[in-house]
Design a protein around this motif. Sequence first.
Motif, PDB file in Angstrom:
ATOM      1  N   GLU A 209       0.821  -1.199   0.000  1.00 20.53           N
ATOM      2  CA  GLU A 209       0.000   0.000   0.000  1.00 20.53           C
ATOM      3  C   GLU A 209       0.865   1.263   0.000  1.00 20.53           C
ATOM      4  N   ASP A 210       0.555   2.186  -0.915  1.00 24.03           N
ATOM      5  CA  ASP A 210       1.202   3.491  -0.873  1.00 24.03           C
ATOM      6  C   ASP A 210       0.675   4.275   0.328  1.00 24.03           C
ATOM      7  N   ARG A 211       1.395   5.348   0.679  1.00 24.32           N
ATOM      8  CA  ARG A 211       0.965   6.205   1.779  1.00 24.32           C
ATOM      9  C   ARG A 211       0.545   7.550   1.216  1.00 24.32           C
ATOM     10  N   THR A 212      -0.581   8.066   1.693  1.00 27.09           N
ATOM     11  CA  THR A 212      -1.061   9.381   1.289  1.00 27.09           C
ATOM     12  C   THR A 212      -1.164  10.277   2.512  1.00 27.09           C
ATOM     13  N   ASN A 213      -0.497  11.414   2.460  1.00 30.20           N
ATOM     14  CA  ASN A 213      -0.575  12.398   3.526  1.00 30.20           C
ATOM     15  C   ASN A 213      -1.332  13.622   3.031  1.00 30.20           C
ATOM     16  N   HIS A 214      -2.327  14.043   3.809  1.00 30.40           N
ATOM     17  CA  HIS A 214      -3.102  15.248   3.513  1.00 30.40           C
ATOM     18  C   HIS A 214      -2.549  16.355   4.408  1.00 30.40           C
ATOM     19  N   VAL A 215      -1.932  17.353   3.787  1.00 30.66           N
ATOM     20  CA  VAL A 215      -1.122  18.302   4.535  1.00 30.66           C
ATOM     21  C   VAL A 215      -1.697  19.711   4.458  1.00 30.66           C
ATOM     22  N   LEU A 216      -1.904  20.310   5.616  1.00 38.20           N
ATOM     23  CA  LEU A 216      -2.183  21.738   5.705  1.00 38.20           C
ATOM     24  C   LEU A 216      -0.823  22.429   5.728  1.00 38.20           C
ATOM     25  N   ASN A 217      -0.495  23.105   4.639  1.00 38.84           N
ATOM     26  CA  ASN A 217       0.860  23.599   4.440  1.00 38.84           C
ATOM     27  C   ASN A 217       0.874  25.124   4.388  1.00 38.84           C
TER      28      ASN A 217
END
Length: 224
Positions: A209-217
């Motif tokens: 499984e790939d990793r997905t990060n949802h980032v408030l940048n």
Amino acid sequence: MRNLISSLALPALLSAAPAAADEDIQGWTGVVAQGAVKGDLYVWLEGQARFTDDIGQLGQFILRPAAGVRFAPDASAIAGYAYVQTRSSAGAITREHRPWQQVQFALVRNGAGKPVVTSRTRLEQRMVEGRNRTGWRLRQFVRAGVPISRSGVQAVVFSEGFFNLNSTDFGARSGVDQWRNFVGLGLPVGKKARLEPGYLNQRVFRPGEDRTNHVLNATLFVTL
């Protein structure tokens, strides 16, 4: 220009679309001060703090200074060093030392000669404490900023691909390492600074499984 913005934003939509099982909500903050000083001597000073695990802990801290030369208007070649400290969700700390080299220039300018689309190519040599092999990684970044108000507010998108040039004993695999895509705003803060808040999607490619990060940048850029 509208077609260009759409083409840059497309990878963000693609990376955000299929759900990866391993996901995290993060908050990244940073300050980048860069510019020519004393003629064409070009300086880059950067610090980042990244909060991971649903923004529950300081997961990564980066210091990244560099210096080089401005060889044309809006074009520079620099080399520097990055110190990267990473804390896993289990509390293990990894320290990385990363020499890097970079060329940055304007791809497209507007009628007033100001950059609208910028390209940045960076080569990194990643050395992790306690490991033997040096990881070589290429990063290609393209950013577009289009004014949307007379006050200088911009619509900003960027896309950056990370490509491992070799495999290492600290887990890097040769090939595509990750992809980052950002959509946000560029807000002027005084005459020599701008704040760019927005959403960043980070897809990390891994076995299984790939990793997905949802980032408030949010990054503050300061012109020296």
